[in-house]
Design a protein around this motif. Structure first.
Motif, PDB file in Angstrom:
ATOM      1  N   PHE A 123      11.651   5.999  -3.960  1.00  8.77           N
ATOM      2  CA  PHE A 123      11.831   4.789  -3.175  1.00  8.77           C
ATOM      3  C   PHE A 123      10.982   4.832  -1.912  1.00  8.77           C
ATOM      4  N   TYR A 124      11.027   5.977  -1.211  1.00 12.64           N
ATOM      5  CA  TYR A 124      10.249   6.062   0.038  1.00 12.64           C
ATOM      6  C   TYR A 124       8.755   6.005  -0.243  1.00 12.64           C
ATOM      7  N   ALA A 125       8.344   6.688  -1.300  1.00 15.51           N
ATOM      8  CA  ALA A 125       6.918   6.644  -1.652  1.00 15.51           C
ATOM      9  C   ALA A 125       6.486   5.210  -1.908  1.00 15.51           C
ATOM     10  N   HIS A 126       7.320   4.470  -2.632  1.00 12.86           N
ATOM     11  CA  HIS A 126       6.972   3.091  -2.942  1.00 12.86           C
ATOM     12  C   HIS A 126       6.962   2.232  -1.702  1.00 12.86           C
ATOM     13  N   LEU A 127       7.928   2.480  -0.804  1.00 14.93           N
ATOM     14  CA  LEU A 127       7.959   1.716   0.440  1.00 14.93           C
ATOM     15  C   LEU A 127       6.658   1.921   1.212  1.00 14.93           C
ATOM     16  N   PHE A 128       6.195   3.167   1.246  1.00 13.35           N
ATOM     17  CA  PHE A 128       4.923   3.453   1.915  1.00 13.35           C
ATOM     18  C   PHE A 128       3.807   2.595   1.336  1.00 13.35           C
ATOM     19  N   CYS A 129       3.756   2.556   0.026  1.00 11.60           N
ATOM     20  CA  CYS A 129       2.700   1.784  -0.632  1.00 11.60           C
ATOM     21  C   CYS A 129       2.781   0.320  -0.230  1.00 11.60           C
ATOM     22  N   VAL A 130       4.006  -0.217  -0.256  1.00  9.74           N
ATOM     23  CA  VAL A 130       4.167  -1.634   0.069  1.00  9.74           C
ATOM     24  C   VAL A 130       3.702  -1.893   1.486  1.00  9.74           C
ATOM     25  N   PHE A 131       4.116  -1.009   2.419  1.00  9.66           N
ATOM     26  CA  PHE A 131       3.718  -1.220   3.808  1.00  9.66           C
ATOM     27  C   PHE A 131       2.215  -1.132   3.973  1.00  9.66           C
ATOM     28  N   SER A 132       1.625  -0.194   3.251  1.00 11.79           N
ATOM     29  CA  SER A 132       0.170  -0.071   3.404  1.00 11.79           C
ATOM     30  C   SER A 132      -0.517  -1.340   2.924  1.00 11.79           C
ATOM     31  N   ILE A 133      -0.010  -1.938   1.851  1.00  8.79           N
ATOM     32  CA  ILE A 133      -0.643  -3.168   1.366  1.00  8.79           C
ATOM     33  C   ILE A 133      -0.457  -4.282   2.374  1.00  8.79           C
ATOM     34  N   ILE A 134       0.757  -4.328   2.964  1.00  9.58           N
ATOM     35  CA  ILE A 134       0.974  -5.373   3.968  1.00  9.58           C
ATOM     36  C   ILE A 134       0.046  -5.144   5.162  1.00  9.58           C
ATOM     37  N   LEU A 135      -0.094  -3.879   5.535  1.00  9.87           N
ATOM     38  CA  LEU A 135      -0.951  -3.574   6.688  1.00  9.87           C
ATOM     39  C   LEU A 135      -2.399  -3.981   6.421  1.00  9.87           C
ATOM     40  N   THR A 136      -2.853  -3.802   5.190  1.00  9.84           N
ATOM     41  CA  THR A 136      -4.266  -4.138   4.933  1.00  9.84           C
ATOM     42  C   THR A 136      -4.552  -5.611   5.158  1.00  9.84           C
ATOM     43  N   THR A 137      -3.512  -6.449   5.171  1.00  5.36           N
ATOM     44  CA  THR A 137      -3.797  -7.864   5.346  1.00  5.36           C
ATOM     45  C   THR A 137      -4.107  -8.215   6.795  1.00  5.36           C
ATOM     46  N   PHE A 138      -3.593  -7.427   7.760  1.00  3.12           N
ATOM     47  CA  PHE A 138      -3.930  -7.835   9.126  1.00  3.12           C
ATOM     48  C   PHE A 138      -4.516  -6.756  10.011  1.00  3.12           C
ATOM     49  N   ILE A 139      -4.380  -5.496   9.643  1.00  5.41           N
ATOM     50  CA  ILE A 139      -4.988  -4.457  10.481  1.00  5.41           C
ATOM     51  C   ILE A 139      -6.517  -4.622  10.579  1.00  5.41           C
ATOM     52  N   PRO A 140      -7.222  -4.901   9.469  1.00  2.00           N
ATOM     53  CA  PRO A 140      -8.686  -4.983   9.574  1.00  2.00           C
ATOM     54  C   PRO A 140      -9.163  -6.064  10.516  1.00  2.00           C
ATOM     55  N   SER A 141      -8.332  -7.105  10.738  1.00  2.00           N
ATOM     56  CA  SER A 141      -8.799  -8.167  11.623  1.00  2.00           C
ATOM     57  C   SER A 141      -8.922  -7.673  13.056  1.00  2.00           C
ATOM     58  N   LEU A 142      -8.314  -6.520  13.372  1.00  6.53           N
ATOM     59  CA  LEU A 142      -8.475  -5.959  14.711  1.00  6.53           C
ATOM     60  C   LEU A 142      -9.869  -5.377  14.880  1.00  6.53           C
ATOM     61  N   PHE A 143     -10.417  -4.903  13.774  1.00 13.21           N
ATOM     62  CA  PHE A 143     -11.728  -4.243  13.876  1.00 13.21           C
ATOM     63  C   PHE A 143     -12.860  -5.150  13.436  1.00 13.21           C
ATOM     64  N   LEU A 144     -12.596  -5.955  12.421  1.00 12.74           N
ATOM     65  CA  LEU A 144     -13.661  -6.785  11.879  1.00 12.74           C
ATOM     66  C   LEU A 144     -13.507  -8.194  12.421  1.00 12.74           C
ATOM     67  N   GLU A 145     -14.622  -8.795  12.745  1.00 15.35           N
ATOM     68  CA  GLU A 145     -14.556 -10.172  13.204  1.00 15.35           C
ATOM     69  C   GLU A 145     -14.473 -11.100  12.005  1.00 15.35           C
ATOM     70  N   GLU A 146     -13.746 -12.179  12.178  1.00 10.47           N
ATOM     71  CA  GLU A 146     -13.610 -13.204  11.149  1.00 10.47           C
ATOM     72  C   GLU A 146     -13.081 -12.635   9.835  1.00 10.47           C
ATOM     73  N   PHE A 147     -12.140 -11.732   9.939  1.00  8.18           N
ATOM     74  CA  PHE A 147     -11.553 -11.217   8.712  1.00  8.18           C
ATOM     75  C   PHE A 147     -10.334 -12.052   8.353  1.00  8.18           C
ATOM     76  N   SER A 148     -10.267 -12.476   7.105  1.00  2.00           N
ATOM     77  CA  SER A 148      -9.016 -13.054   6.613  1.00  2.00           C
ATOM     78  C   SER A 148      -8.969 -12.801   5.117  1.00  2.00           C
ATOM     79  N   VAL A 149      -7.757 -12.727   4.625  1.00  2.00           N
ATOM     80  CA  VAL A 149      -7.604 -12.335   3.223  1.00  2.00           C
ATOM     81  C   VAL A 149      -8.304 -13.326   2.301  1.00  2.00           C
TER      82      VAL A 149
END
Lengths: 219, 960
Positions: free
Chosen positions: A10-36
């Protein structure tokens, strides 16, 4: 023993889910004009890389299957190399299947290929991590009585749900809503991602609820 | 007895379906008969003198022209609120508000010159239908039953034709839809492509380039400019996008310049053909779609009265008679609009009496024309209600006599204006009544009937689903169920007929049959239910995923975008189905046996399953490849601009390159050859070609003969122009004779096959020396057959597998089924397919033969795959039942074939050339034969895929 296993899953899967959610907005901090949606290919690459890294790291940390007896360096290296080859073959196979299913052959080839890559990330990669580069073991897991551990069960569920998600993702394409996400292959990749996330969340719950019925024969 | 009952039951189910379809179409398919009569300049629509006295003047027809020229600026999708004046100073909250400032200024500065109207379009609010309405003054429906289906060209009387008849010059620029509607009608035309809705500027910029130079020249009497940018902007961005403001500003600029160049004898009409919804679409009948704008302007004072505070609403068709009379033209024959009375003031603007007289005269002409049209239409078609027609006729004759009385009175004494006004209102009543009657008949859906038809169809499907599970048991009580339901149905229809008669409306066959169908259906289901609740497994046959797929397939029929995408959706579902099939086989462990963890499988099955795995995968890949390849022959629906139709749909005769033509011809010959040879080879391999029975002889000699005939016909048809002159007579004779010969041969072969459909079975059973096993999965013809064949097969298999098989006797016949294709009837099925394919091939263009080859291969692979799946007894309830999976896959293949042989479910996509195969000179007056040929071409796939089961079905019916 079993409950702790389910917890780890369960915890391993939760990690995966969070990482996928994070990929949707973390890159916009570094990359300009990033959107999914608008820079979809970038997101696909980032998501695929993140999930790959996380899967491998979790595999090394959690060690769901007791490691095989032979563990010489050369054996390990050959396993890793083999896994890489298998992964690329699976990408090509997915690409071919997607084209056979009606994707354009020549135009948008990069998009189609990245879709194949993300599908491989969601399906082939966990197989590689859990079962190793062993086609026979894969084929065994995906039969009715083939699962030998809860990890196999979760593999079944996440894989099938990612594929079904990708399949369902094709349905909005012909609709005339003129939304940006109806463009090939965005709806399919989003569908696959949603299916994967759903599979990650469903599988521990399903295993927990059916833990009485799940009896595994050791091979 | 049972046989007759089953046939009756099937006939009853057919009746249910037809009744549902008839009910639905009676509410949905708006039909109207197109009359080809034309109004004539020198001939008034009715008797009576003319007030304007225009008959003697040159260039005048029914009245004197008020304007000698007109400019029509058609801005596609110009909604009323785009034009509505916006109080100055306030910032507009929406990008489309208050952009057309030039119109607003004209309205304020010159109220007697300019007028704004709400322009009410009739649904369907699509451009082509609107253009027809705006030129003919009628109500175009989806199906205008005219003399010529194949072309869009307007056959009815229209403004453009009237202008041409009176020798006036029409210049057009803009949307190239007009090119199809009015071929050759323009003295000068600048067409621009209109299909790409993402392209906002090509059409508009093209028009702007030509508009002003043309206006300055003097070689036109009517100038039409059809701008598309606003419509495309709506489709692409929606009305709330800043791009819309830019587009409307551009239109404003254009109108400004246009008005400055307008001369005194010219009328300016700015109109939208329809509106758009909040999302920028159109086609339906919502208020926003229907409400377009109309703006009229003349450099000379035109309107006697000041405008109303709120702009008046006028139906779109009203523009037609108004323009016709203003330009001194006859009103088009089929017009049902009424003149816009404001524009008809007398010569002296100040005298109310003269104005009223001029208006009454225009109204009277209009009413005469509409009355004449109603009379002509009611003679040709019966769909207008006769009582209403009678009422209108009475109204018209009383108004007409009143008009004549007033004219007589005018010669001797004064006429009161109130009398004229009363006459005008009487005429107006007639015109509006006529329009309402026509609208109700032609342009109104009947939702109740549509819903009723859909419900009837859906419940019939449900009935089929339920009975397909139940009826296979031999003690299914057909007779009492059927008798009761038929009795109930008759009673229901009788009741309905009584009710309709009492209600005073006529008896409609669609309604009556629907009533009968509904009551009998309800009675049947009720009786079924009262016989004991059937278990859920019977109500829902087949696995859930298949049902979901079937549901998706039928739900897609309710979405217009899925109907457009059906050509791609059906193969998608077919691929999903086959992939699901293989995945399911694997999941159940039937593809890869031999794993020690699969304890349910015993060893003999495993040894076969070892071979099944790669075979099933190979079949799947082949099937997917075939489906993908067959999409190369798709034709595009009109509505998708990016899609390119396959270039291979054109006949070879249309190609000019000699080398390429020869290569293609060779490829088509190859396809034919492979088709014939593979059928022969397959039959030979199964040992079906050794008997002296007539069908077998026919397969051996008739099929190659048919292929030869087809090939020769193609060669002659594609190169008939190049034949040397002395062979012309021979060639033209062969072009007539060859297709007929092939058709005759095919009919002969089918007749033979139907006469002796099961010869193959007898043959294989009799030849004991032949060790080949004909496995079978399909239903046995009879108990006798079963008793005869099964032991035979069993014995041979035992001989062949003795030593290898350690399994018990009960497993062997089941394992047998795993090998074969189809059923005992497969040979007959294949023969029927081949026999049907040749005449159908002849009706298509040459290169479709490649598509046919792919389809044959595909259906073969599909059957093999299904046999693999069904062959394992664990998958189905009995060894002889056909699962839903197979049926849905077969139906999906039929749909896919329809599209991949170059068809589309729209009228313009019908292959009309098929009517001339074998009849190059046409058919004379008989419409039956061309209809049959074109129908066979259109429904080729369905004929193939359901007709292939004809012998099997007949054999079954004979033996039940």
């Amino acid at each position: 023993m079993k409950d702790t296993d389910i917890k780890r899953l369960f915890y391993a899967h939760l990690f995966c889910v969070f990482s996928i959610i994070l990929t949707t907005f973390i890159p916009s901090l570094f990359l300009e004009e990033f959107s999914v949606l608008e820079t979809h290919l970038t997101w696909l690459c980032i998501c695929s890389i993140c999930v790959t890294i996380l899967n491998v790291a979790l595999y090394l940390l959690v060690k769901p299957n007791p490691s095989s007896k032979r563990s010489s360096i050369s054996h390990k290296i050959s396993r890793v190399l083999k896994s890489c080859v298998y992964f690329s073959i699976s990408c090509l196979l997915y690409h071919a299947i997607i084209v056979l299913y009606g994707a354009p052959l020549i135009e948008l080839m990069l998009e189609t290929f990245l879709f194949a890559v993300i599908l491989s990330t969601f399906t082939t990669l966990p197989c590689l991590c859990l079962l190793g580069p062993n086609i026979k073991a894969w084929l065994r897991v995906f039969t009715k009585n083939g699962a030998t551990s809860i990890w196999d069960n979760s593999l079944q569920i996440t894989t099938v749900s990612s594929v079904i998600g990708a399949w369902l993702g094709a349905f909005p394409i012909p609709l005339d809503w003129e939304r940006p996400w109806q463009v090939w292959p965005i709806s399919c990749t989003l569908g696959a991602t949603c299916g994967y996330v759903a599979g990650l969340l469903i599988s521990p719950v399903w295993i927990y609820r059916n833990r009485k019925q799940l009896t595994y024969k050791s091979r | 007895m049972l046989k007759a009952l089953v046939l009756l039951f099937l006939a009853w189910v057919c009746f249910l379906f037809y009744a549902g379809i008839a009910l639905f179409t009676s509410g949905f398919l708006l039909t109207r008969l197109e009359l080809t009569n034309h109004s004539i300049c020198q001939e008034l629509p009715g008797k009576g003198p003319l007030v304007g006295g225009g008959r003697g003047e040159p260039g005048a027809c029914w009245t004197a022209p008020r304007f000698s020229r007109a400019v029509i600026v058609l801005i596609d999708a110009l909604r009323f609120d785009f034009v509505q004046p916006w109080p100055g100073g306030l910032p507009a909250p929406q990008p489309f508000l208050g952009r057309l400032g030039s119109i607003q200024r004209l309205l304020e500065a010159q109220p007697q010159h300019a007028r704004l109207y709400r322009f009410l379009a009739d649904p369907p609010t699509t451009t082509m239908q609107r253009l027809k309405a705006l030129t003919t003054g009628s109500l175009p429906t989806f199906i205008d039953a005219g003399s010529n289906f194949a072309s869009y060209a307007i056959q009815e009387d229209n403004l453009i034709a009237q202008l041409n008849n009176t020798g006036k010059r029409v210049v057009f620029m803009g949307d190239d839809t007009w090119k199809g509607l009015f071929p050759g009608a323009f003295s000068e035309a600048f067409f621009f492509p209109s299909f790409n809705v993402k392209d906002l500027h090509t059409v508009d910029n093209g028009i702007l380039e030509h508009l002003y130079p043309t206006m300055d020249r003097d070689n036109w009497d009517l100038l039409i400019a059809h701008f598309l940018g606003v419509d495309h902007c709506g489709h692409k961005h929606g009305p709330h996008h800043p791009e819309m403001a830019k587009k409307l500003n551009q239109m404003d600029q254009m109108l400004q310049t246009l008005v400055e160049r307008l001369e005194n004898d010219t009328l300016l009409v700015v109109a939208g053909d329809h509106g758009m919804t909040e999302t920028g679409d159109h086609g339906g009948d919502s208020k926003l779609e229907v409400m377009a704008a109309l703006f009229l302007y003349s450099p000379l004072p035109l309107f006697p009265r000041a405008p109303l505070k709120d702009p008046e609403a006028v139906p779109q068709v009203n523009l037609v008679p108004t323009l016709a009379l203003l330009l001194g033209l006859p009103i088009p024959f089929g017009n049902i609009g009424e003149v816009m009375v404001d524009l008809f003031s007398g010569e002296g603007d100040t005298q109310p009496l003269a104005t009223a007289l001029a208006q009454a005269s225009a109204y009277h002409l209009n009413a005469q024309q509409v009355s004449r049209f109603l009379h002509a239409y009611s003679l040709a078609a019966q769909d207008l209600p006769p009582e209403e027609l009678q009422r209108l006729q009475n109204l018209f004759s009383s108004a007409s006599s009143e008009y004549e009385r007033l004219l007589d009175q005018l010669k001797t004494e004064e006429v009161r204006e109130a009398d004229i006004q009363a006459l005008i209102s009487q005429l107006r009543l007639f015109l509006r009544g006529a329009r309402t009657a026509c609208t109700e008949t032609w342009a109104q859906f009947r939702p109740a009937r549509m819903i009723g038809g859909t419900v009837l169809l859906a419940s019939t499907c449900l009935l089929c689903l339920v009975t397909s599970g139940l009826a296979s048991s031999p003690d299914f009580p057909f007779h009492c169920l059927l008798l009761k339901s038929v009795a109930w149905g008759l009673a229901g229809s009788a009741l309905l007929a009584g009710g309709l008669m009492a209600g005073g409306s006529g008896l409609e066959p669609a309604l009556l049959s629907a009533g009968a169908a509904a009551t009998s259906l309800v009675a049947f289901l009720w009786n079924l239910k009262s016989r004991g609740r059937p278990p859920m497994a019977i109500i829902l046959p087949g696995p859930l995923p298949i049902l979901v797929l079937l549901f998706l397939r039928s739900a897609a029929l309710f979405s217009d975008s899925f109907i457009l995408a059906e050509a791609r959706a059906a193969p998608f579902l077919l691929r999903s189905l086959s992939l699901f099939l293989v995945a399911q086989l694997h999941w159940e462990g039937r593809l890869l046996g031999g794993w020690p963890t699969a304890p349910c499988l015993s060893s003999p099955t495993v040894s076969m399953a070892r071979r099944e795995g790669p075979r099933a995968l190979g079949l799947l890949v082949g099937l997917l490849l075939c489906v993908r390849l067959s999409s190369l022959f798709l034709r595009c629906p009109e509505e998708t601009p990016v899609c390119q139709s396959s270039p291979w749909l054109a006949p070879l005769a249309a190609m000019d390159g000699g080398q390429a033509k020869n290569l293609w011809y060779g490829a088509c010959l190859g396809a034919l050859g492979v088709l014939v040879l593979s059928v022969r080879f397959w039959l030979r391999r199964c040992g079906n070609l050794n008997s002296p029975a007539p069908p077998v002889l026919f397969v051996r000699w008739g099929l190659p003969l048919m292929a030869l005939g087809t090939a020769a016909h193609w060669a002659l048809a594609s190169g008939s122009d190049e034949a040397p002159p002395r062979l012309q007579a021979l060639v033209s004779g062969a072009v007539v004779g060859l297709p007929r010969a092939v058709l005759g041969l095919a009919a002969l072969g089918l007749g033979l096959l139907l006469w002796q459909p099961v010869t193959v079975l007898v043959k294989t059973g009799a030849s004991s020396s032949n060790p080949i096993v004909v496995p079978f999965v399909g239903p046995p013809a009879s108990q006798a057959d079963l008793d005869y064949v099964v032991p035979q097969i069993y014995r041979r298999m035992q001989d062949a597998l003795r030593g290898k098989l350690a399994g018990g006797g009960s497993q062997t016949p089941m394992a047998l089924a795993a090998y074969g294709l189809g059923s005992v009837y497969s040979a007959a099925v294949v023969t029927a397919l081949a026999l049907l394919a040749f005449p159908l091939l002849l009706l298509h263009t040459e290169r479709i033969s490649l598509a046919f080859l792919i389809l044959f291969l595909q259906s073969f692979l599909l059957l093999q795959l299904l046999a693999t799946a069904i062959g394992n007894p664990a998958g189905s309830s009995g060894p002889f039942s056909v699962p839903w999976l197979a049926i849905s896959a077969w139906a999906l293949t039929a749909t896919q074939t329809f599209y991949s042989t170059g068809h589309q479910p729209v009228f313009p996509a019908i292959h009309w050339n098929a009517a001339f195969v074998g009849f190059p000179e046409g058919h004379g007056s008989s419409p039956l034969l061309p209809a049959v040929l074109v129908g066979a071409n259109t429904f080729a796939s369905h004929l193939l895929f359901s007709g292939s089961w004809l012998p099997a079905a007949l054999a079954l019916a004979l033996c039940v």
